[in-house]
Design a protein around this motif. Sequence first.
Motif, PDB file in Angstrom:
ATOM      1  N   VAL A 140     -11.148   6.823 -19.646  1.00  0.00           N
ATOM      2  CA  VAL A 140     -11.929   5.715 -19.553  1.00  0.00           C
ATOM      3  C   VAL A 140     -13.348   6.158 -19.043  1.00  0.00           C
ATOM      4  O   VAL A 140     -14.227   5.834 -19.466  1.00  0.00           O
TER       5      VAL A 140
ATOM      6  N   PHE B 196       2.226  -7.965 -30.510  1.00  0.00           N
ATOM      7  CA  PHE B 196       2.243  -7.093 -29.159  1.00  0.00           C
ATOM      8  C   PHE B 196       2.761  -5.927 -29.225  1.00  0.00           C
ATOM      9  O   PHE B 196       3.935  -5.637 -29.483  1.00  0.00           O
TER      10      PHE B 196
ATOM     11  N   TYR C  32     -11.035 -10.979 -20.958  1.00  0.00           N
ATOM     12  CA  TYR C  32     -10.479  -9.746 -20.416  1.00  0.00           C
ATOM     13  C   TYR C  32      -8.968  -9.416 -21.177  1.00  0.00           C
ATOM     14  O   TYR C  32      -8.848  -8.463 -21.591  1.00  0.00           O
ATOM     15  N   MET C  33      -8.070 -10.718 -21.136  1.00  0.00           N
ATOM     16  CA  MET C  33      -6.928 -10.581 -21.395  1.00  0.00           C
ATOM     17  C   MET C  33      -6.849 -10.367 -22.935  1.00  0.00           C
ATOM     18  O   MET C  33      -6.276  -9.506 -23.274  1.00  0.00           O
TER      19      MET C  33
ATOM     20  N   MET D  27      -4.979 -11.760 -11.670  1.00  0.00           N
ATOM     21  CA  MET D  27      -5.230 -11.054 -13.233  1.00  0.00           C
ATOM     22  C   MET D  27      -5.194  -9.532 -13.018  1.00  0.00           C
ATOM     23  O   MET D  27      -4.972  -8.892 -13.651  1.00  0.00           O
TER      24      MET D  27
ATOM     25  N   LEU E  22      -0.480  -4.011 -17.770  1.00  0.00           N
ATOM     26  CA  LEU E  22      -1.091  -3.607 -18.987  1.00  0.00           C
ATOM     27  C   LEU E  22      -1.603  -2.378 -19.106  1.00  0.00           C
ATOM     28  O   LEU E  22      -2.296  -1.887 -19.918  1.00  0.00           O
ATOM     29  N   ASP E  23      -1.489  -1.484 -18.118  1.00  0.00           N
ATOM     30  CA  ASP E  23      -1.843  -0.032 -18.194  1.00  0.00           C
ATOM     31  C   ASP E  23      -3.409   0.117 -17.947  1.00  0.00           C
ATOM     32  O   ASP E  23      -3.904   1.385 -18.118  1.00  0.00           O
ATOM     33  N   ALA E  24      -4.193  -1.014 -17.632  1.00  0.00           N
ATOM     34  CA  ALA E  24      -5.488  -0.934 -17.504  1.00  0.00           C
ATOM     35  C   ALA E  24      -5.910  -0.910 -15.855  1.00  0.00           C
ATOM     36  O   ALA E  24      -6.310  -1.715 -15.287  1.00  0.00           O
TER      37      ALA E  24
ATOM     38  N   TYR F  90      -8.853  -8.985 -24.809  1.00  0.00           N
ATOM     39  CA  TYR F  90      -9.046  -7.484 -25.158  1.00  0.00           C
ATOM     40  C   TYR F  90      -8.014  -6.431 -24.660  1.00  0.00           C
ATOM     41  O   TYR F  90      -7.663  -5.596 -25.371  1.00  0.00           O
ATOM     42  N   ILE F  91      -7.723  -6.565 -23.454  1.00  0.00           N
ATOM     43  CA  ILE F  91      -6.669  -5.540 -22.770  1.00  0.00           C
ATOM     44  C   ILE F  91      -5.338  -5.640 -23.442  1.00  0.00           C
ATOM     45  O   ILE F  91      -4.776  -4.446 -23.636  1.00  0.00           O
ATOM     46  N   ALA F  92      -4.670  -7.095 -23.893  1.00  0.00           N
ATOM     47  CA  ALA F  92      -3.331  -6.884 -24.136  1.00  0.00           C
ATOM     48  C   ALA F  92      -3.028  -6.306 -25.612  1.00  0.00           C
ATOM     49  O   ALA F  92      -2.232  -5.563 -25.597  1.00  0.00           O
ATOM     50  N   PRO F  93      -4.067  -6.538 -26.671  1.00  0.00           N
ATOM     51  CA  PRO F  93      -3.600  -5.854 -27.525  1.00  0.00           C
ATOM     52  C   PRO F  93      -3.737  -3.973 -27.442  1.00  0.00           C
ATOM     53  O   PRO F  93      -2.957  -3.614 -28.329  1.00  0.00           O
ATOM     54  N   GLY F  94      -4.352  -3.596 -26.546  1.00  0.00           N
ATOM     55  CA  GLY F  94      -4.342  -2.096 -26.260  1.00  0.00           C
ATOM     56  C   GLY F  94      -2.975  -1.577 -25.664  1.00  0.00           C
ATOM     57  O   GLY F  94      -2.747  -0.328 -25.630  1.00  0.00           O
ATOM     58  N   LYS F  95      -2.202  -2.572 -25.153  1.00  0.00           N
ATOM     59  CA  LYS F  95      -1.087  -2.047 -24.385  1.00  0.00           C
ATOM     60  C   LYS F  95       0.094  -1.446 -25.359  1.00  0.00           C
ATOM     61  O   LYS F  95       0.249  -2.076 -26.460  1.00  0.00           O
TER      62      LYS F  95
ATOM     63  N   VAL G 239      -9.589  -0.815 -14.992  1.00  0.00           N
ATOM     64  CA  VAL G 239     -10.161  -2.322 -15.154  1.00  0.00           C
ATOM     65  C   VAL G 239      -9.482  -3.314 -13.652  1.00  0.00           C
ATOM     66  O   VAL G 239     -10.214  -4.193 -13.339  1.00  0.00           O
TER      67      VAL G 239
ATOM     68  N   PRO H  24     -10.705  -0.515 -24.993  1.00  0.00           N
ATOM     69  CA  PRO H  24     -11.081  -2.050 -24.433  1.00  0.00           C
ATOM     70  C   PRO H  24     -11.211  -2.022 -22.924  1.00  0.00           C
ATOM     71  O   PRO H  24     -12.143  -2.727 -22.544  1.00  0.00           O
ATOM     72  N   HIS H  25     -10.612  -1.031 -22.310  1.00  0.00           N
ATOM     73  CA  HIS H  25     -10.716  -0.811 -20.826  1.00  0.00           C
ATOM     74  C   HIS H  25     -12.113  -0.545 -20.566  1.00  0.00           C
ATOM     75  O   HIS H  25     -12.959  -1.286 -19.550  1.00  0.00           O
TER      76      HIS H  25
ATOM     77  N   ILE I 260      -6.266  -1.670 -34.019  1.00  0.00           N
ATOM     78  CA  ILE I 260      -6.811  -1.060 -32.763  1.00  0.00           C
ATOM     79  C   ILE I 260      -6.290   0.160 -32.311  1.00  0.00           C
ATOM     80  O   ILE I 260      -6.943   1.250 -31.913  1.00  0.00           O
ATOM     81  N   HIS I 261      -5.026   0.780 -32.883  1.00  0.00           N
ATOM     82  CA  HIS I 261      -4.635   1.951 -32.350  1.00  0.00           C
ATOM     83  C   HIS I 261      -4.768   3.102 -33.380  1.00  0.00           C
ATOM     84  O   HIS I 261      -4.430   4.137 -33.071  1.00  0.00           O
TER      85      HIS I 261
END
Lengths: 125, 174
Positions: free
Chosen positions: B127, B98, A44-45, B28, B35-37, A47-52, B40, A73-74, B105-106
């Motif tokens: 989402v 980071f 999960y980390m 977690m 991380l804005d998710a 996938y999610i971390a690069p999306g921040k 999730v 990723p979410h 990805i963006h």
Amino acid sequence: MSFWSHFSYAITIFLMVAGLYIVIARGNLIKKLVGLGVFQTSVYMLYIAPGKLIGGTAPIIDANFKVYSNPLPHVLILTAIVVGVATLALGLALVVRIREAYDTIEEDDILASDEGEPGGDGQRR
Amino acid sequence: MALTVIVLTRSRNLFTVVVLAGVYSFLMATALVALDAVDVAMTEASVGAGISTVLLLGALYLCKSEETKPVRKPWLPLAVSAAAGALLVFGTLGLPAFSDPAAPIHTHVVPRYLNDVLRETGVPNVVTAVLASYRGYDTLGETTVVFTAGIGVIALLRRRRKQPGAANKQDAAK
């Protein structure tokens, strides 16, 4: 490239290695499943971390915000969490059945009991 | 979080392990909020820390809760894990930093979703829109997976329906 720019990857890898170690080194089946869960959360980390995006906000469209973190990723990880709990339930059901058939959930004892009487698992239910 | 995992690795009492796994899931979820998710994180807190812990406790109730000493030496698994970790660290050297806005990805399909989602679906939460509107068939497949797992659990545990505990577990699995 600095250390902090890749810090999220370092955390991910630490969790992944810890989960892998639990799965390989521990003979107890329930502990193995917990290790598998740790491994899964490390993904999960991953996938999610690069999306921040620093300065971004959660991906809910609003006129007040311009920068959003990556929503894709979410979506993927939402699916992964639900599938993960399904596999966990199935794995635990298998563990309970193994406990009924062998009266132990330690891998070594199960192997020893199998070598003691070949084909024993079929009759011992 | 790392501390929780280390204690979790070393602990032998399975009840401690299960409770620590729940603590780990909550941590977690907190990290995921940072991380804005948020979607999730909500799912992780309810499913990871809630349902998983209940399932593990149910299985513990049916099994022994103490782990015996490992017979083998832990050096070989440790070496394998460390080697895999070193390989992964080597792999991260080529990844973007980071929160780099120019990272691949963006830049591919995400701007299209973020710009058009309100006009095309009318759902402000991207989402939810992607999950239910754009990729609804995948969510259907996911439901199929959960359904199959529930059937598997019932098939495995059906023989012991007379005893208490098994029925609870089946209900939780659904």
